[in-house]
Design a protein around this motif. Sequence first.
Motif, PDB file in Angstrom:
ATOM      1  N   THR A  55       0.930  11.932 -10.037  1.00 58.10           N
ATOM      2  CA  THR A  55       0.118  13.148 -10.149  1.00 58.10           C
ATOM      3  C   THR A  55       1.016  14.374 -10.261  1.00 58.10           C
ATOM      4  O   THR A  55       0.675  15.325 -10.952  1.00 58.10           O
ATOM      5  CB  THR A  55      -0.827  13.342  -8.948  1.00 58.10           C
ATOM      6  OG1 THR A  55      -0.084  13.167  -7.761  1.00 58.10           O
ATOM      7  CG2 THR A  55      -1.988  12.390  -8.984  1.00 58.10           C
ATOM      8  N   GLU A  88      -3.943  19.467   1.616  1.00 57.75           N
ATOM      9  CA  GLU A  88      -4.957  19.168   0.602  1.00 57.75           C
ATOM     10  C   GLU A  88      -5.800  17.957   1.023  1.00 57.75           C
ATOM     11  O   GLU A  88      -7.021  17.981   0.942  1.00 57.75           O
ATOM     12  CB  GLU A  88      -4.278  18.882  -0.744  1.00 57.75           C
ATOM     13  CG  GLU A  88      -5.247  18.653  -1.881  1.00 57.75           C
ATOM     14  CD  GLU A  88      -4.702  17.734  -2.961  1.00 57.75           C
ATOM     15  OE1 GLU A  88      -3.482  17.500  -2.992  1.00 57.75           O
ATOM     16  OE2 GLU A  88      -5.506  17.247  -3.745  1.00 57.75           O
ATOM     17  N   GLU A  89      -5.126  16.917   1.500  1.00 57.50           N
ATOM     18  CA  GLU A  89      -5.857  15.721   1.916  1.00 57.50           C
ATOM     19  C   GLU A  89      -6.751  16.008   3.104  1.00 57.50           C
ATOM     20  O   GLU A  89      -7.830  15.468   3.245  1.00 57.50           O
ATOM     21  CB  GLU A  89      -4.874  14.598   2.276  1.00 57.50           C
ATOM     22  CG  GLU A  89      -4.427  13.851   1.051  1.00 57.50           C
ATOM     23  CD  GLU A  89      -3.252  12.946   1.304  1.00 57.50           C
ATOM     24  OE1 GLU A  89      -2.763  12.902   2.449  1.00 57.50           O
ATOM     25  OE2 GLU A  89      -2.807  12.304   0.350  1.00 57.50           O
ATOM     26  N   LEU A  98       1.698   1.923  -3.445  1.00 59.52           N
ATOM     27  CA  LEU A  98       0.560   2.478  -4.185  1.00 59.52           C
ATOM     28  C   LEU A  98       0.464   3.988  -3.965  1.00 59.52           C
ATOM     29  O   LEU A  98       0.251   4.755  -4.899  1.00 59.52           O
ATOM     30  CB  LEU A  98      -0.732   1.848  -3.679  1.00 59.52           C
ATOM     31  CG  LEU A  98      -1.266   0.640  -4.415  1.00 59.52           C
ATOM     32  CD1 LEU A  98      -2.437   0.063  -3.656  1.00 59.52           C
ATOM     33  CD2 LEU A  98      -1.707   1.041  -5.814  1.00 59.52           C
ATOM     34  N   ILE A  99       0.618   4.383  -2.704  1.00 62.79           N
ATOM     35  CA  ILE A  99       0.523   5.805  -2.378  1.00 62.79           C
ATOM     36  C   ILE A  99       1.668   6.555  -3.037  1.00 62.79           C
ATOM     37  O   ILE A  99       1.476   7.596  -3.659  1.00 62.79           O
ATOM     38  CB  ILE A  99       0.537   5.993  -0.846  1.00 62.79           C
ATOM     39  CG1 ILE A  99      -0.730   5.399  -0.247  1.00 62.79           C
ATOM     40  CG2 ILE A  99       0.670   7.459  -0.472  1.00 62.79           C
ATOM     41  CD1 ILE A  99      -0.686   5.197   1.231  1.00 62.79           C
ATOM     42  N   LYS A 113       2.971  14.548 -13.744  1.00 67.82           N
ATOM     43  CA  LYS A 113       2.109  14.854 -14.887  1.00 67.82           C
ATOM     44  C   LYS A 113       1.662  16.307 -14.913  1.00 67.82           C
ATOM     45  O   LYS A 113       1.078  16.752 -15.891  1.00 67.82           O
ATOM     46  CB  LYS A 113       0.876  13.940 -14.854  1.00 67.82           C
ATOM     47  CG  LYS A 113       1.158  12.529 -15.354  1.00 67.82           C
ATOM     48  CD  LYS A 113      -0.166  11.798 -15.574  1.00 67.82           C
ATOM     49  CE  LYS A 113      -0.173  10.441 -14.914  1.00 67.82           C
ATOM     50  NZ  LYS A 113      -1.508   9.970 -14.600  1.00 67.82           N
ATOM     51  N   ILE A 127     -10.371  13.713   2.385  1.00 69.94           N
ATOM     52  CA  ILE A 127     -10.217  12.359   1.863  1.00 69.94           C
ATOM     53  C   ILE A 127      -9.405  11.525   2.843  1.00 69.94           C
ATOM     54  O   ILE A 127      -9.411  10.303   2.818  1.00 69.94           O
ATOM     55  CB  ILE A 127      -9.541  12.360   0.473  1.00 69.94           C
ATOM     56  CG1 ILE A 127      -9.752  10.986  -0.161  1.00 69.94           C
ATOM     57  CG2 ILE A 127      -8.072  12.726   0.556  1.00 69.94           C
ATOM     58  CD1 ILE A 127      -9.311  10.852  -1.541  1.00 69.94           C
ATOM     59  N   LYS A 139       3.255   5.781  -5.662  1.00 69.28           N
ATOM     60  CA  LYS A 139       3.031   5.847  -7.099  1.00 69.28           C
ATOM     61  C   LYS A 139       2.068   6.984  -7.442  1.00 69.28           C
ATOM     62  O   LYS A 139       2.294   7.759  -8.364  1.00 69.28           O
ATOM     63  CB  LYS A 139       2.448   4.504  -7.570  1.00 69.28           C
ATOM     64  CG  LYS A 139       2.702   4.197  -9.037  1.00 69.28           C
ATOM     65  CD  LYS A 139       2.202   2.800  -9.366  1.00 69.28           C
ATOM     66  CE  LYS A 139       1.120   2.863 -10.393  1.00 69.28           C
ATOM     67  NZ  LYS A 139       0.344   1.630 -10.525  1.00 69.28           N
ATOM     68  N   ARG A 140       0.988   7.098  -6.666  1.00 64.38           N
ATOM     69  CA  ARG A 140       0.015   8.158  -6.947  1.00 64.38           C
ATOM     70  C   ARG A 140       0.647   9.527  -6.749  1.00 64.38           C
ATOM     71  O   ARG A 140       0.513  10.422  -7.570  1.00 64.38           O
ATOM     72  CB  ARG A 140      -1.206   8.034  -6.034  1.00 64.38           C
ATOM     73  CG  ARG A 140      -2.361   8.895  -6.494  1.00 64.38           C
ATOM     74  CD  ARG A 140      -3.324   9.187  -5.372  1.00 64.38           C
ATOM     75  NE  ARG A 140      -2.846  10.282  -4.550  1.00 64.38           N
ATOM     76  CZ  ARG A 140      -3.114  11.568  -4.780  1.00 64.38           C
ATOM     77  NH1 ARG A 140      -3.856  11.901  -5.793  1.00 64.38           N
ATOM     78  NH2 ARG A 140      -2.628  12.511  -4.007  1.00 64.38           N
ATOM     79  N   GLU A 141       1.354   9.689  -5.619  1.00 66.11           N
ATOM     80  CA  GLU A 141       1.968  10.980  -5.306  1.00 66.11           C
ATOM     81  C   GLU A 141       2.944  11.375  -6.421  1.00 66.11           C
ATOM     82  O   GLU A 141       3.007  12.530  -6.827  1.00 66.11           O
ATOM     83  CB  GLU A 141       2.731  10.908  -3.978  1.00 66.11           C
ATOM     84  CG  GLU A 141       1.863  10.634  -2.766  1.00 66.11           C
ATOM     85  CD  GLU A 141       0.921  11.772  -2.447  1.00 66.11           C
ATOM     86  OE1 GLU A 141       1.215  12.914  -2.862  1.00 66.11           O
ATOM     87  OE2 GLU A 141      -0.107  11.531  -1.803  1.00 66.11           O
ATOM     88  N   LEU A 153       0.708   6.377   4.885  1.00 66.32           N
ATOM     89  CA  LEU A 153       0.288   7.487   4.031  1.00 66.32           C
ATOM     90  C   LEU A 153       1.354   8.573   4.028  1.00 66.32           C
ATOM     91  O   LEU A 153       1.741   9.099   2.979  1.00 66.32           O
ATOM     92  CB  LEU A 153      -1.050   8.034   4.529  1.00 66.32           C
ATOM     93  CG  LEU A 153      -1.620   9.240   3.793  1.00 66.32           C
ATOM     94  CD1 LEU A 153      -1.836   8.946   2.327  1.00 66.32           C
ATOM     95  CD2 LEU A 153      -2.930   9.694   4.425  1.00 66.32           C
ATOM     96  N   LYS A 178       0.819  -1.229   0.000  1.00 67.79           N
ATOM     97  CA  LYS A 178       0.000   0.000   0.000  1.00 67.79           C
ATOM     98  C   LYS A 178       0.846   1.269   0.000  1.00 67.79           C
ATOM     99  O   LYS A 178       0.480   2.256  -0.643  1.00 67.79           O
ATOM    100  CB  LYS A 178      -0.943  -0.032   1.200  1.00 67.79           C
ATOM    101  CG  LYS A 178      -2.055  -1.026   0.995  1.00 67.79           C
ATOM    102  CD  LYS A 178      -2.944  -1.127   2.209  1.00 67.79           C
ATOM    103  CE  LYS A 178      -3.994  -2.196   1.997  1.00 67.79           C
ATOM    104  NZ  LYS A 178      -4.829  -2.374   3.189  1.00 67.79           N
ATOM    105  N   SER A 195      -9.722  18.437   1.888  1.00 69.18           N
ATOM    106  CA  SER A 195     -10.684  17.768   1.015  1.00 69.18           C
ATOM    107  C   SER A 195     -11.344  16.609   1.750  1.00 69.18           C
ATOM    108  O   SER A 195     -12.230  15.959   1.205  1.00 69.18           O
ATOM    109  CB  SER A 195     -10.006  17.267  -0.252  1.00 69.18           C
ATOM    110  OG  SER A 195      -9.189  16.168   0.049  1.00 69.18           O
ATOM    111  N   ILE A 241      -8.846   7.365   3.463  1.00 63.60           N
ATOM    112  CA  ILE A 241      -7.592   6.651   3.206  1.00 63.60           C
ATOM    113  C   ILE A 241      -7.071   5.966   4.455  1.00 63.60           C
ATOM    114  O   ILE A 241      -6.648   4.819   4.405  1.00 63.60           O
ATOM    115  CB  ILE A 241      -6.551   7.622   2.609  1.00 63.60           C
ATOM    116  CG1 ILE A 241      -7.026   8.039   1.214  1.00 63.60           C
ATOM    117  CG2 ILE A 241      -5.188   6.970   2.522  1.00 63.60           C
ATOM    118  CD1 ILE A 241      -6.130   9.004   0.533  1.00 63.60           C
TER     119      ILE A 241
END
Lengths: 315, 437
Positions: free
Chosen positions: B14, B205-206, B6-7, B17, B211, B9-11, B224, B3, B209, B215
């Motif tokens: 995003t 931000e997390e 995964l986090i 890009k 979220i 990778k997302r961080e 995280l 996990k 928002s 998580i």
Amino acid sequence: MQAFLSVKEVTKKYANHLAINNLSLQVPKNSIYGLLGPNGAGKTSLIRIINQITAPDTGEVFFDEQALRPEHISRIGYLPEERGLYKKMKVGEQALYLAQLKGMSKTVARQKLQYWFEKFSIENWWNRKVEELSKGMQQKIQFIVTILHQPELLIFDEPFSGFDPINVNLLKSEILKLRDQGATIIFSTHNMASVEELCDNIALINNGNKILEGKMSEIRENHRTNTFECEIKNPVTNFETHIHSLPFSVKSFERKPNEQLSLTIAANESDSGNDLLRQLLPLGEITAFRELLPSMNEIFISHVSGSALNTLSHE
Amino acid sequence: MNKTLLILKREYLTRVKKTSFIVMTILGPLLMAALMIVPIVLATMDSVGKKSIAIIDETNWFLGKFEDTDNMTFQYIFVSVDSAQKAVLEGSYDILLYVPQPALNIPANAEIYSNRQVPMTTVSYIRNTMSREVETKKLLASGIDPAVIKSAKATINLVTFRLDETGESKKSYTAVNVVLGLVTSIMIYFFIFIFGSQVMRGVIEEKTSRIVEVIVSSVRPFQLMMGKITGIALVGLTQFSLWVVLTAGIYGAFMLIYNPGEMAQAQIGASTMMQQANPATEGLDQAAVSQVFEVIEAINFKVIIGSFLFYFLGGYLLYGALFAAIGSAVDNEADTQQFMLPVSLPLILGLVISNFIVNNPDGSLAFWLSIIPLTSPVVMMVRIPFGVPYGELILSMSLLIAGFIFTTWFAGKIYRTGILMYGKKVSYKEVWKWLKY
């Protein structure tokens, strides 16, 4: 019934504030369990302990008869009250990410998401950014993500906030379906009408203490106050004097159009419905007679404020 | 899949890009390459900006003394100042130099007229030529041959050697080391702040928002936090390596277009442009250039790049965790200030003191600040080009590792409570309590 989740003597203290005080709960398998209480009662603290976001100071939680472990996380779905999504991320990408965090593989998650997106007819949202969606739309996605991994235990904290009535009904029917398919559901809300509609069992907590727990039907039965409602058509002309001479007290009466009279009766403990009816017959033509069971709202307020149930309203 | 991975990778994805990342990645090397290339290009563009200079010399001291150069042509005119000024305005000449008849027979003043900004090099060339001429005349008047003075001028090329433990001596070039040390230390300072505040903003931000609670019901808060910190570290490394590769690429492509022979010439040109009027350095140009290459060869790039990466990562991890803790304690960016100051103070202090440490890189202040993990990433980089004993380097590095393990643990405790606290203005006292939960 077998308890799917049991909380045993859990205590949680924050600095000098006691959030949960020696609390025990039994959540029966395959049922909807209402977790009720005023703001700051300790509901969120308890839910966070069940989700292993925080740990209890003392006490234990058993999940499917095993002490709660990190592996159980993938068997629990949690929709928190304070919820949101990454605003800049695309809907589909984000749903996949959250599903993978719950331990699903990407391919399975994608298939299941397709099913649910079709079911909620939101397939065309997949490539839109979350910030383009309305709050209600975001909530739908959060709901899908919560149930996607088919958890055995679902925890919904105020699931209906931000939804329009049509979507509330959609969600309610989905929640009932999930229970029928075998899920155990903990449902925390301040909306007592939906509690009455959905819950099989409830627990009421206040200031970290449990003050009530049990089957909802039994609880309401236990809280009956011998209050009855009677409607009389074409009452006798001197009904007011009759009312005062009755062997029980009439709390209120109201004249309605078409010569209708509506009475609210506070009966004595020993009076049965038939006794009351017999006494009421001389007053006119009785068109309706029923016992008023207290609403969850009243039970909630009476327990939390500690005051007696002195007013009852129509259900 | 793990996990945290995964986090991470997302961080990472995003951020990589984002348009701002791509723009920065391209702009950075362009700016760097421009800094290296523009002076060379300017030096080779000799025909551009050639100035014609008219001279009215009422003293007659400087007749024939101004020699034409690549950038300047001189012409003596014998008209009134007024009409010469008109000629300048009409564009017949670019610049008018007017040397009026002096009161005391020795010229001490001159005036320059132009309808445009006069380049500094032109002004200094004129001034130097005139003062040299006046000096020569004065020497002659005192009976001294200027040639004697010129031959008596001495230039000492001082080379310092540094003896290391193996008994070998190495040439050390203080000026280059100063620049190298300061540049790398400033880069580390900025990298820590840029990517550290990215961590902080990500956490905020997390939190805003909402979220985060979704998580942390799937992963532990620590996972995280670590996923985010390491993801952003990789963003930093990606950006840095792209910068290095692209800068080298642009510079290399430029070198191919301009052939190397011309390059060396251009470099000499660039340095003569600055020193043109100073006769003492004229003969040293060739030597200076070869010395530059010698200096570059003497720099231990392996050690410098290696320790740069280490101190960048170590410093970033140490501060990144603290920045994550700050982000978790507040509800919006405006509230971060009260916590930002004490956290960034050691870094700022390190950078400020670096300017003094450069003068004494082996002093005790330098030693201690390069050992203490809060300042070592910035301060040690200043010392490294001068050579740091391996023992000290190992001590500093291990303390930095211990330091970031400690701050990560410390920040983790604040973070896991902070991220779930909404709508509350947090004080230090409050944060202290979280540590004990």
